[in-house]
Design a protein around this motif. Structure first.
Motif, mmCIF file in Angstrom:
data_model
loop_
_atom_site.group_PDB
_atom_site.id
_atom_site.type_symbol
_atom_site.label_atom_id
_atom_site.label_comp_id
_atom_site.label_asym_id
_atom_site.label_seq_id
_atom_site.Cartn_x
_atom_site.Cartn_y
_atom_site.Cartn_z
ATOM 1 N N ASN A 150 -9.080 3.490 3.823
ATOM 2 C CA ASN A 150 -9.474 2.381 4.690
ATOM 3 C C ASN A 150 -9.881 2.852 6.090
ATOM 4 O OD1 ASN A 150 -7.008 3.182 5.640
ATOM 5 N ND2 ASN A 150 -6.014 1.195 5.429
ATOM 6 N N ILE A 172 -8.024 4.539 8.250
ATOM 7 C CA ILE A 172 -6.903 4.770 9.167
ATOM 8 C C ILE A 172 -6.518 6.254 9.140
ATOM 9 C CG2 ILE A 172 -4.421 4.383 9.508
ATOM 10 C CD1 ILE A 172 -4.818 1.511 8.656
ATOM 11 N N SER A 228 6.173 8.393 7.300
ATOM 12 C CA SER A 228 6.207 8.262 5.854
ATOM 13 C C SER A 228 5.041 9.028 5.204
ATOM 14 C CB SER A 228 6.158 6.774 5.516
ATOM 15 O OG SER A 228 6.152 6.589 4.163
ATOM 16 N N ARG A 248 5.388 11.953 2.392
ATOM 17 C CA ARG A 248 4.690 11.781 1.112
ATOM 18 C C ARG A 248 3.650 12.879 0.881
ATOM 19 N NH1 ARG A 248 2.578 5.982 1.040
ATOM 20 N NH2 ARG A 248 3.127 5.899 3.239
ATOM 21 N N GLN A 258 14.101 4.258 1.561
ATOM 22 C CA GLN A 258 14.664 3.099 2.265
ATOM 23 C C GLN A 258 15.161 2.030 1.286
ATOM 24 O OE1 GLN A 258 12.019 1.298 5.137
ATOM 25 N NE2 GLN A 258 13.248 -0.557 5.284
#
Ligand code: ADP
Ligand code: ADP
Length: 237
Positions: free
Chosen positions: A14, A16, A43, A47, A87
């Motif tokens: 996208n 970002i 995160s 990942r 989480q």
């Protein structure tokens, strides 16, 4: 050196940019906290390290091996060495505590193994020793959906160490817990990884917790590394 992150950037589809030119090395035995506001890239960083996502630029070396461009089979082998705590706990809620811990060793196979009760006595014994470390043996045969958040995360820790990882990545492990339970979970985590000599990287948004438990803090802001040093050098901005 256990892990070397070299100039990595991540741009999502996208547009970002979640990580910008981030570099750091991790020695065996370190307990590192990654801090930063929501959306700063914590995160995405974890990942990238366990190959859940591919980075756009740079390289990641695990035990001096570049983990980019690995074959599927090789990625699985690397993942076995890297444990993960989440989480939202990521437990199989309808299975029992002990089945979830065994899941750590057996991987996805144990969903079936758990239902059918297929695992060796030796594995079961080992799972119990890890449950003992998080003080959860008396819940061994309870279903996970009957547990509190703190109890679930204790199972999450036991499951992660059952895998005997060299590196343990914890993505906001206490973000869903109240302050008292959070400290309790961090106490268990710190004690266990120290005892088992597991290198640990923990994403946190609470600076005070990061300062209390880690030997080193890395701070991210808008995908950039803005601090990387001992907790005592961290200032309030
Ligand atoms: P943090 O863990 O610090 O909250 P994230 O790594 O989750 O930060 O997110 C960093 C940025 O990347 C955020 O702007 C987030 O919206 C974006 N992002 C995260 N995951 C994805 C994704 N799968 N697709 C697109 N954008 C994402
Ligand atoms: P985190 O708690 O890590 O910041 P979120 O709760 O924001 O992540 O996101 C949960 C899931 O949604 C993740 O799998 C992440 O990859 C994805 N995600 C986050 N931000 C975006 C985004 N802007 N576009 C698409 N997917 C995203």
């Amino acid at each position: 050196m256990l892990l070397s992150v070299k100039n990595i950037s991540k741009e999502y589809n996208n547009g970002i940019t979640a990580l910008k030119n981030v570099s750091f090395d991790v020695e065996k035995g370190e307990f590192i906290s990654i801090i930063g506001p929501s959306g700063s890239g914590k995160s995405t960083l974890l990942r990238s390290i366990n190959k859940m996502i591919d980075i756009s630029q740079g390289s990641i070396l695990f035990e001096n091996r570049n983990i980019e461009n690995l074959k599927k089979r090789e990625i699985e082998l690397v993942r076995r060495e890297i444990g993960m705590i989440f989480q939202n706990y990521n437990l199989v809620e309808r299975l029992t505590v002990i089945e979830n811990v065994l899941h750590g060793r057996l991987g996805y196979k144990s969903i079936f193994a758990g239902i059918l009760g297929i695992y060796s006595e030796e594995e079961k014994k080992e799972a119990f020793t890890f449950l003992e470390k998080v003080n959860m043996t008396k819940y061994a045969y309870q279903k996970c959906n009957e547990l509190s958040g703190g109890q679930k995360q204790r199972v999450g820790i036991a499951r992660a160490i059952m895998q005997k990882p060299k590196l343990l990545l914890c993505d906001e492990p206490i973000a869903s817990l109240d302050p008292k339970t959070s400290e309790n979970i961090m106490d268990y985590l710190k004690k266990i990884v120290t005892e088992l000599k597991i290198t640990c990287i923990v994403n946190l948004h609470q600076v005070d917790i990061a300062k209390k438990y880690s030997n080193r803090i890395i701070a991210l802001n808008k995908g950039e590394k803005i601090f990387d040093d001992k907790p005592e050098y961290l200032t309030n901005d």
